[in-house]
Design an enzyme around this catalytic site. Structure first.
Site, PDB file in Angstrom:
ATOM      1  N   ASP A 101       1.866   2.630  77.760  1.00  0.00           N
ATOM      2  CA  ASP A 101       3.517   3.119  77.783  1.00  0.00           C
ATOM      3  C   ASP A 101       4.554   4.447  77.267  1.00  0.00           C
ATOM      4  OD1 ASP A 101       2.942   2.513  76.140  1.00  0.00           O
ATOM      5  OD2 ASP A 101       4.089  -0.072  75.671  1.00  0.00           O
ATOM      6  N   GLU A 123      -3.875  -0.527  81.862  1.00  0.00           N
ATOM      7  CA  GLU A 123      -3.131  -1.081  81.321  1.00  0.00           C
ATOM      8  C   GLU A 123      -1.846  -2.022  81.518  1.00  0.00           C
ATOM      9  OE1 GLU A 123      -1.089  -0.761  77.188  1.00  0.00           O
ATOM     10  OE2 GLU A 123      -2.963  -1.905  76.530  1.00  0.00           O
ATOM     11  N   GLU A 137       8.992   2.768  75.512  1.00  0.00           N
ATOM     12  CA  GLU A 137       8.069   2.205  75.741  1.00  0.00           C
ATOM     13  C   GLU A 137       7.908   0.744  77.404  1.00  0.00           C
ATOM     14  OE1 GLU A 137       8.520   2.517  73.313  1.00  0.00           O
ATOM     15  OE2 GLU A 137       6.412   3.607  72.326  1.00  0.00           O
ATOM     16  N   HIS A 211       5.036   1.988  62.923  1.00  0.00           N
ATOM     17  CA  HIS A 211       5.423   3.373  63.666  1.00  0.00           C
ATOM     18  C   HIS A 211       6.272   2.564  64.486  1.00  0.00           C
ATOM     19  CE1 HIS A 211       2.227   2.073  66.544  1.00  0.00           C
ATOM     20  NE2 HIS A 211       3.244   2.925  67.077  1.00  0.00           N
ATOM     21  N   ARG A 213       9.345   2.740  66.929  1.00  0.00           N
ATOM     22  CA  ARG A 213      10.886   3.529  66.923  1.00  0.00           C
ATOM     23  C   ARG A 213      12.011   2.707  66.688  1.00  0.00           C
ATOM     24  NH1 ARG A 213      11.595   8.879  69.534  1.00  0.00           N
ATOM     25  NH2 ARG A 213       9.270   9.681  70.148  1.00  0.00           N
ATOM     26  N   HIS A 244       1.146   6.721  59.772  1.00  0.00           N
ATOM     27  CA  HIS A 244       1.111   7.285  61.144  1.00  0.00           C
ATOM     28  C   HIS A 244       1.718   8.578  60.489  1.00  0.00           C
ATOM     29  CE1 HIS A 244       2.501   7.675  64.599  1.00  0.00           C
ATOM     30  NE2 HIS A 244       1.846   7.079  65.493  1.00  0.00           N
TER      31      HIS A 244
HETATM   32  C1  UD1 Z   1       3.622   7.999  71.021  1.00  0.00           C
HETATM   33  C2  UD1 Z   1       4.200   6.988  71.519  1.00  0.00           C
HETATM   34  C3  UD1 Z   1       4.378   5.570  71.248  1.00  0.00           C
HETATM   35  C4  UD1 Z   1       2.635   5.284  70.607  1.00  0.00           C
HETATM   36  C5  UD1 Z   1       2.228   6.068  69.629  1.00  0.00           C
HETATM   37  C6  UD1 Z   1       1.305   6.156  69.224  1.00  0.00           C
HETATM   38  C7  UD1 Z   1       6.135   7.564  72.862  1.00  0.00           C
HETATM   39  C8  UD1 Z   1       7.351   7.763  73.128  1.00  0.00           C
HETATM   40  N1  UD1 Z   1       5.819   6.715  71.284  1.00  0.00           N
HETATM   41  O1  UD1 Z   1       4.557   7.308  69.106  1.00  0.00           O
HETATM   42  O2  UD1 Z   1       4.479   4.553  72.223  1.00  0.00           O
HETATM   43  O3  UD1 Z   1       2.787   3.553  70.218  1.00  0.00           O
HETATM   44  O4  UD1 Z   1       2.532   7.486  70.570  1.00  0.00           O
HETATM   45  O5  UD1 Z   1       1.065   5.804  67.986  1.00  0.00           O
HETATM   46  O6  UD1 Z   1       5.405   8.101  73.909  1.00  0.00           O
HETATM   47  N2  UD1 Z   1       2.162  13.443  64.990  1.00  0.00           N
HETATM   48  C9  UD1 Z   1       1.628  14.479  64.546  1.00  0.00           C
HETATM   49  N3  UD1 Z   1      -0.034  14.516  64.205  1.00  0.00           N
HETATM   50  C10 UD1 Z   1       0.432  13.297  65.574  1.00  0.00           C
HETATM   51  C11 UD1 Z   1       0.388  12.550  66.106  1.00  0.00           C
HETATM   52  C12 UD1 Z   1       2.578  12.168  65.221  1.00  0.00           C
HETATM   53  O7  UD1 Z   1       1.986  15.079  63.099  1.00  0.00           O
HETATM   54  O8  UD1 Z   1      -1.345  13.789  66.428  1.00  0.00           O
HETATM   55  C13 UD1 Z   1       3.939  13.914  64.015  1.00  0.00           C
HETATM   56  C14 UD1 Z   1       4.866  14.944  64.950  1.00  0.00           C
HETATM   57  O9  UD1 Z   1       5.546  15.169  64.024  1.00  0.00           O
HETATM   58  C15 UD1 Z   1       5.418  14.237  66.137  1.00  0.00           C
HETATM   59  C16 UD1 Z   1       5.760  12.897  65.199  1.00  0.00           C
HETATM   60  O10 UD1 Z   1       4.283  12.185  65.155  1.00  0.00           O
HETATM   61  O11 UD1 Z   1       6.097  15.120  66.822  1.00  0.00           O
HETATM   62  C17 UD1 Z   1       5.948  11.709  66.752  1.00  0.00           C
HETATM   63  O12 UD1 Z   1       4.593  11.877  67.611  1.00  0.00           O
HETATM   64  P1  UD1 Z   1       5.575  11.195  69.362  1.00  0.00           P
HETATM   65  O13 UD1 Z   1       4.188  10.811  70.116  1.00  0.00           O
HETATM   66  O14 UD1 Z   1       5.917  11.951  69.883  1.00  0.00           O
HETATM   67  O15 UD1 Z   1       5.738   9.352  68.938  1.00  0.00           O
HETATM   68  P2  UD1 Z   1       5.031   8.532  68.200  1.00  0.00           P
HETATM   69  O16 UD1 Z   1       6.010   7.923  67.238  1.00  0.00           O
HETATM   70  O17 UD1 Z   1       3.650   8.908  67.402  1.00  0.00           O
HETATM   71  N1  UDP Z   2      -6.258   2.792  64.593  1.00  0.00           N
HETATM   72  C1  UDP Z   2      -6.761   3.666  63.892  1.00  0.00           C
HETATM   73  N2  UDP Z   2      -7.024   4.423  63.097  1.00  0.00           N
HETATM   74  C2  UDP Z   2      -5.969   3.982  62.010  1.00  0.00           C
HETATM   75  C3  UDP Z   2      -4.512   2.784  62.720  1.00  0.00           C
HETATM   76  C4  UDP Z   2      -5.095   2.440  64.498  1.00  0.00           C
HETATM   77  O1  UDP Z   2      -8.219   4.242  65.063  1.00  0.00           O
HETATM   78  O2  UDP Z   2      -5.288   4.570  61.420  1.00  0.00           O
HETATM   79  C5  UDP Z   2      -6.094   2.378  65.867  1.00  0.00           C
HETATM   80  C6  UDP Z   2      -6.180   0.807  66.298  1.00  0.00           C
HETATM   81  O3  UDP Z   2      -7.224   0.446  66.094  1.00  0.00           O
HETATM   82  C7  UDP Z   2      -5.912   0.730  67.317  1.00  0.00           C
HETATM   83  C8  UDP Z   2      -5.232   2.126  67.963  1.00  0.00           C
HETATM   84  O4  UDP Z   2      -5.602   3.299  67.023  1.00  0.00           O
HETATM   85  O5  UDP Z   2      -7.053   0.714  69.117  1.00  0.00           O
HETATM   86  C9  UDP Z   2      -2.785   1.638  67.830  1.00  0.00           C
HETATM   87  O6  UDP Z   2      -2.833   2.845  68.123  1.00  0.00           O
HETATM   88  P1  UDP Z   2      -0.924   3.185  67.376  1.00  0.00           P
HETATM   89  O7  UDP Z   2      -0.787   1.897  66.536  1.00  0.00           O
HETATM   90  O8  UDP Z   2      -0.368   4.108  67.045  1.00  0.00           O
HETATM   91  O9  UDP Z   2      -0.483   2.397  68.515  1.00  0.00           O
HETATM   92  P2  UDP Z   2       0.205   0.921  69.668  1.00  0.00           P
HETATM   93  O10 UDP Z   2      -1.181   0.583  69.875  1.00  0.00           O
HETATM   94  O11 UDP Z   2       1.135   0.661  69.237  1.00  0.00           O
HETATM   95  O12 UDP Z   2       0.911   1.878  71.004  1.00  0.00           O
END
Ligand code: UD1
Ligand code: UDP
Length: 372
Positions: A101, A123, A137, A211, A213, A244
């Site tokens: 999602d 999924e 999502e 984490h 939103r 996160h």
């Molecule tokens: C995204 C997904 C969310 C998922 C989450 C898993 C969308 C809208 N959101 O949210 O569904 O649950 O990932 O973790 O698709 N960033 C870094 N390094 C990284 C990852 C993120 O610096 O490796 C920072 C960056 O500033 C980036 C920000 O996090 O711009 C947001 O990342 P984004 O993927 O847009 O949103 P998430 O909150 O990570």
């Molecule tokens: N996870 C990880 N390292 C961490 C925190 C979570 O590898 O420090 C793994 C966790 O076991 C799961 C996945 O990341 O498999 C979940 O990711 P996240 O919570 O970012 O996203 P969501 O599942 O809510 O979309």
């Protein structure tokens, strides 16, 4: 088999959870002689994606490298559409697989649909039926399901959600289990030393991740306040929070919890040590989707920091409870788990409603059957 006779399966993912859940499928597809997998990462996440690619030893065929600091939904969605189009035009896969999602899932599914390429949604069928929770999502997965031809639903409940959403049951809906259990079983059996995290062995460990939103701002502040109250009231606990990398999470959490005794704020952990941390935790507090699916099979009680969940199966078994994001409720549920052994034991049961570790095999079988 000649390369031109193989089924070309493009697998697209971009964030940490998609990578964890697609990795076992990529490995399975690579093992099938009938299939030529092409791995495309949007790199919606960078560091958190790379951690997973390295662990599963996957080198993407295409890396769009899209992540920007504090990116927004509009620009990310547009870039995913434009950049995946170029690759789809070039390689013309027989099917594009997306997961879950995220913006990557929705954008790549729409892009493949525009290119008239069949889409498989891994999924499929998770729902709250509330378009604002989780945001965005719920709508991402509704849209991905709408344009998909094959729906790989993890549970019977997900199949029912697809039917309720008006997806035709025309032979394209399959119950496969969730590939997260394939990834977990593959990873958790490895012998990993997590002593470098520096946890105190004589204290009970509460593992926290948050984490989402919709929890940015006040709800996340409440969660941090709950942690402070619990730490003050219980000298025998420690809290570990791999924070996160989203700046909206980093800023709130560090400003609230930096320097609080027995609270360890750490970088996101690699998946392998994280699974071991889940296993040794006394209680898990989380708003993560993946963690809600993994923790039940490890037999660790989970309190979900949300008011509703698209993963009701573990709630039904009793090993997961909704704690919401109000301080009073979080504190009282955690305290009950700490004080009341019967309550703790009732939640501690290990159940596996999300899969048996064979989801990737089933998905590969279905694709071969469909396209051979
Ligand atoms: C995204 C997904 C969310 C998922 C989450 C898993 C969308 C809208 N959101 O949210 O569904 O649950 O990932 O973790 O698709 N960033 C870094 N390094 C990284 C990852 C993120 O610096 O490796 C920072 C960056 O500033 C980036 C920000 O996090 O711009 C947001 O990342 P984004 O993927 O847009 O949103 P998430 O909150 O990570
Ligand atoms: N996870 C990880 N390292 C961490 C925190 C979570 O590898 O420090 C793994 C966790 O076991 C799961 C996945 O990341 O498999 C979940 O990711 P996240 O919570 O970012 O996203 P969501 O599942 O809510 O979309």
């Amino acid at each position: 088999m000649d390369k031109k006779d193989k089924i070309k399966v493009a697998v697209v993912f971009g964030t940490r959870p998609e990578a964890i859940k697609m990795a076992p499928l990529v490995l399975e597809l690579k093992n099938r002689t009938e299939i030529e997998p092409v791995t495309i990462v949007t790199a919606q996440h960078r560091q958190m994606l790379d951690q997973v690619l390295e662990l599963f030893n996957i080198t993407p065929d295409f890396d769009l490298n899209l992540m920007k600091p504090n990116q927004n939904l509009w620009s990310l969605t547009s870039e995913i559409l434009l950049e995946t189009k170029k690759i789809f035009d070039k390689i013309r896969p027989d099917i594009v697989l997306v997961h879950g999602d995220t913006t990557t899932a929705f954008g790549a599914a729409l892009s493949a649909f525009y290119a008239r390429i069949p889409v498989g949604h891994v999924e499929a069928g998770l729902r709250t039926f509330n378009k604002d929770y989780p945001f965005p999502e719920e709508i991402n997965r509704v849209l991905a399901d709408s344009v998909s031809d094959l729906h790989f639903a993890p549970t019977e409940g997900a199949i029912q959600n697809l039917l309720k959403s008006g997806i035709n049951n025309d032979g394209g809906i399959f119950k496969t289990g969730n590939t997260v259990i394939d990834a977990l079983l593959h990873t958790v059996k490895k012998d990993i030393d997590i002593s470098y995290i520096g946890l105190e062995p004589n204290l009970k460990t509460i593992l926290l991740t948050s984490h989402r939103r919709e929890n940015f701002g006040r709800p996340l502040e409440n969660i941090c306040d709950a942690v402070i109250e619990l730490i003050n009231n219980n000298k025998d606990i420690q809290v570990v929070y791999p924070v996160h990398l989203n700046p909206n999470v980093q800023n709130t959490v560090h400003s609230k919890l930096d320097g609080v005794e027995r609270v360890k704020l750490i970088e996101p952990l690699d998946y392998a040590p994280f699974t071991h941390l889940m296993k040794m935790a006394h209680i898990i507090l989380t708003d993560s989707g993946g963690v809600q699916e993994e923790a039940p099979s490890l037999g660790v009680p989970v309190l979900v920091l949300r008011d509703e969940t698209e993963r009701p199966e573990a709630l039904e078994y009793g090993c997961v409870k909704l704690a919401g994001t109000e301080k009073v409720k979080i504190v009282s549920l955690v305290q009950k788990l700490l004080d009341d052994n019967d309550f703790y034991d009732s939640m501690k049961q290990a159940v596996n409603p999300y899969g048996d570790g064979l989801a990737s095999q089933r998905i590969a079988d279905i694709i071969i059957e469909r396209f051979k």
